[in-house]
Scaffold this motif. Structure first.
Motif: not given
Length: 889
Positions: A615, A633, A635-637, A598, A600, A538-541, A554
């Motif tokens: 990222e 929160i 969420i990073k990829d 949000t 992005r 999974s990606g970074s959280i 995570n």
């Protein structure tokens, strides 16, 4: 293409033989014998027709029509021609006799010995004497019967398919679980007055926003697995009109026990309900209801029309009901059905009994054309007179479809036998094969006779248990299966089987179509493996408080950045920022989050080691019970590789665009390089038929045909050679080569062309004697030097061409120098590309496919050498290439 080329070559050889015979002074009788022998032995059907209509046909023509040499039924062409085509063929002959054209080509039918028709593609010319008077006709015929039958079968198949889709007898719609349309019949579109609206993928609740909660509950019940039915329910339309429906909603499954959606079948019974209402309502109410009915309705009293609704007027072709009122109903019934209709009228009018059994009959419109209908009737009192209310439904389409199906039974058999899909018919009670097509025999590897002695259990790895699945299909429970089947050679293939139940008398049989899905199954297994890999990576959280202080990361974050959770917990997220984004960027992110939205975007981050990486980040605010922001929160990829891939894709796109440009150049070149010589061949072959040609003209025309044929052959050879190069099929054949002899050969080969252009061709220094004997691929070396010399001579108009070779270390250098037009500097990099020439304009003066230098470059590189060019526009060019010098000891 090969056959036409061989026939063309044979024709050229026959003409050449006749010319040689004439030059040797052969008597006319000898030439006639030669011509007659060539005519009789030709592999193409030909005939000679005299002006009187008498005909002589050759062996190929007789074989085409099934006759031997002595049993031809007629000596006149009309006796071999289909009667329907005689007048048309006679017009073609008269057009030639009238001088409208020198030759004609047309399609006609001939009569085979067995009485069937043979379709012929006829090329007809008229021979005249030196005074221009007609002598006889010569026809060349190609048998195109198979092509015509295939074309007719295809057209009929397409028409039937369109007929069944457009005129399905039931109103039905198929929905997914969100009640979005997946498929819909034309009857549904008509019944619900949707016109040509595209509703596939649209929710039923968007199409019918007026739908009430009752129908929504029915949909929910069907989606839960219940089959729900109704015999007569009202459906209120948006405009206030009410449709009465007989309906059924049932779930549908896709190869499993999971419900995928529902199928709704409806029948508009508004006409029947309207009839019931008319007995209770006033005349005005009656007209309001009936006149909006989609089916034809009329009232008859004493056997005459007393009322017709608009649909009935349209059915009978009347502009208004006044045209038909008072006229006997039987006047609009086909006489074949008069007795049956009289009996039904008597039953309705006198016995006062309904006739609810649908009767198929043929009725007549006002223009006396026929229309097939289904009729039912109810006794009815209208304006104080006993009569009947008659409901009429147009079923012309169904009758035509039935007739078409009967006529095409044999064609469908042919489609089954010749279809490329694997098909078989099986007895569901035993599993025994009843029929198999050719594709089935080829796929499984057993002969047809062997398969017809086998059962489906013999090829299914499930064995006897597979028979139960077949029986489920025959019962209508399933129509799609996935099995593993055994082949004759022991191989195992994954297959999907589509089944369809067919009635054969009282005993059902099963029609099956099999598709090989071994590759797909393998791909699915790979997809499942990839899915598990994704689930475990999974990606970074990152979770922070409202002040952006880190509370949680995570394990993927630690793997991505190198920071442990203890190192970053409690720190502000600005500690993880790089200096790649300015303060305004971070202020914009903060402003978006504080507004409750949000954010992005892509961010350049820094790892613990200091390494920068990209990222893809999604940051969302988290609200507490009071709707205040309590946390964020992120969420990073890691998209570093993706960014690099995008750059690679951009470069690939540029290469693809260049490939498209090359394709366009290829099409332009090939269109010119194929059509030009072909026009020369066809044009001058036509001129060779002229009887007034003298020997010099005939020789010149034959030379032009040979020259054009050689040019076309060179173009085709270039295309074949570049195809081999592109597909990687180039191979080397190393042998002993005499370079000295090769240089003399090319001097002799191109000297005539150079002399015709008035330029010099000079061999300079080159290896001689034992030093000139080397080991290399002779064909590739000869081809390369020929290409360079051919180009040099072609593009040089004054001066001359010099060529030679010399040793430089371990390499043998060949060069060709000319004083031709040269190459512009900006085009030097493109001359070795496929289909490219220095002059890319459509009006360039030089012919060529643009493949020669590409092939030369590929040949030189295959030999382990290099090719290069130095050129100046208007002054000339120097092409040189090197190959390894491997001397024979």
């Amino acid at each position: 293409m090969r056959r036409e080329k061989e026939e063309l070559e044979a024709l050229r050889l026959r003409v050449a033989d006749l010319e040689r015979a004439l030059r040797r002074g052969c008597a006319f009788v000898g030439v006639e014998d030669c011509f007659r022998a060539a005519f009789e032995s030709s592999g193409v059907a030909q005939s000679i027709k005299l002006l009187t209509g008498e005909i002589t046909i050759n062996r190929a023509f007789r074989e085409m029509l099934g006759y031997s040499e002595n049993d031809c039924p007629s000596s006149f062409w009309e006796g071999l021609t289909a009667p329907e085509d005689i007048e048309y063929s006679r017009n073609r002959l008269e057009a030639l006799l009238g001088g409208e054209s020198g030759a004609v080509r047309y399609i006609k039918r001939y009569i085979h010995k067995n009485g069937s028709y043979v379709w012929g593609d006829v090329s007809l010319t008229l021979r005249r004497n030196e005074e221009g008077e007609p002598l006889f006709f010569i026809a060349t015929i190609l048998d195109i019967s198979e092509r015509r039958r295939a074309e007719e079968a295809l057209r009929e198949s397409e028409a039937r398919l369109k007929l069944f889709i457009e005129h399905a007898p039931a109103a039905l719609a198929m929905f997914d679980r969100q009640l979005r349309y997946l498929a819909v019949s034309r009857r549904w579109m008509n019944d619900y007055e949707l016109g040509e609206r595209d509703i596939i993928g649209v929710s039923d609740y968007e199409v019918f926003p007026e739908i009430d909660e009752k129908w929504k509950e029915i949909h929910r019940r069907a989606l839960s697995g219940e089959v729900v039915k109704g015999d007569d329910d009202p459906f209120e339309r948006a405009d206030g009109r009410v449709q009465w429906l007989r309906w059924e909603a049932r779930p549908w499954y896709a190869g499993s026990s999971k419900i995928q959606g529902i199928v709704v079948f409806t029948e508009d019974i508004s006409a029947v309900k309207h009839a019931e209402f008319m007995q209770q309502e006033s005349e005005a109410k009656f007209r309001s209801i009936v006149e909006n009915a989609p089916d034809a309705i009329f009232i008859q009293t004493e056997g005459k029309f007393a009322y017709l609704n608009p649909a009935a007027c349209r059915l009978f072709g009347a502009s208004s009901q006044e045209e038909l009122l008072g006229t006997p109903v039987l006047e609009h019934v086909d006489p074949l059905f008069h007795d049956a209709v009289r009996g039904r009228i008597r039953r309705l009018n006198e016995d006062r009994q309904p006739v609810r059994d649908s009767m198929e009959q043929r009725m007549l419109r006002t223009d006396m054309s026929g229309v097939w209908v289904e009729t039912t009737g109810e006794p009815f009192l209208y304006k104080g007179k006993t009569g009947a209310l008659v409901f009429v439904r147009d079923i012309t389409w169904r009758k035509e479809a039935q007739a078409s199906l009967r006529e095409s039974e044999e064609r469908f058999r042919c489609i089954f036998e010749e279809n490329l899909s694997v098909m078989f018919i099986v007895d569901p009670s035993t599993g025994r094969f009843l029929d198999v097509n050719k594709a089935c025999v080829a796929f499984y590897g057993w002969s047809r006779e062997e398969l017809l002695r086998m059962r489906s259990q013999d090829i299914n790895l499930l064995g006897e248990s597979s028979l139960r699945e077949i029986q489920k299909a025959a019962a209508g429970e399933h129509s799609y299966f996935e099995f593993r089947h055994r082949l004759a050679d022991g191989g195992i293939r994954d297959v999907e089987v589509f089944t369809s139940r067919i009635s054969a008398g009282e005993k059902p049989i099963l029609f099956c179509i099999v598709n090989d899905i071994t590759s797909r199954k393998s791909a699915q297994r790979q997809v499942r493996l990839l899915g598990r890999a994704v689930e475990q990576n999974s990606g970074s959280i990152i979770i922070t408080d409202a002040e952006q202080r880190i509370e949680y990361v995570n394990p993927a974050f630690s793997l991505s950045t190198g920071y442990s959770a203890d190192e970053v917990t409690g720190r502000h997220v600005r500690a993880l920022r790089s200096e790649e984004h300015g303060e305004l960027f971070h202020e914009d992110v903060w402003k978006t989050l504080l507004s409750g939205r949000t954010w992005r975007g892509e961010v350049r981050s820094r790892k613990k080691s200091g390494e920068l990486f990209w990222e893809n980040v999604v940051i969302s605010p988290i609200h507490d019970e009071g709707m205040s922001i309590s946390h964020f929160i992120a969420i990073k990829d890691d998209i570093t590789e993706k960014k690099q891939l995008i750059e690679s894709l951009v470069r690939a796109k540029e290469r693809a665009e260049e490939s498209d440009r090359l394709k366009t150049a290829f099409l332009q070149n090939m269109s010119h390089e194929i059509r030009t010589p072909m026009n020369g061949i066809l044009g001058f072959l036509g001129l060779l038929d002229e009887p007034a040609l003298d020997e010099d003209e005939r020789s010149e025309y034959i030379r032009i045909v040979n020259f054009s044929g050689q040019r076309l052959l060179n173009t085709i050879n270039d295309i074949i050679e570049i195809s081999r190069i592109e597909s990687g099929e180039v191979s080397l054949h190393i042998e002993e080569v005499d370079v000295e002899q090769m240089m003399r050969y090319h001097r002799d080969l191109f000297s005539l062309q150079a002399q015709e252009k008035g330029i010099g061709l000079t061999p300079a220094e080159y290896l001689v004697g034992d030093a000139a004997i080397i080991r290399t691929d002779k064909n590739k070396l000869y081809s390369t030097l020929s290409n360079l010399l051919g180009n040099a001579v072609k593009f040089t108009c004054k001066g001359g061409v010099e060529f030679g070779n010399r040793l430089e270390g371990q390499n043998l250098i060949f060069y060709v120098k000319d004083t031709g037009i040269g190459i512009p500097e900006h085009r030097l990099g493109a001359v070795f590309e496929r289909f490219m020439q220095a002059d890319q304009s459509s009006t360039r003066p030089y012919e060529g496919s643009g493949l020669g230098l590409t092939i030369a470059k590929a040949n030189v590189e295959a030999l382990g050498g290099r090719i290069r060019v130095v050129s100046e526009e208007g002054k000339g060019s120097v092409f040189s290439f090197s190959i390894p010098y491997i001397r024979i000891s």
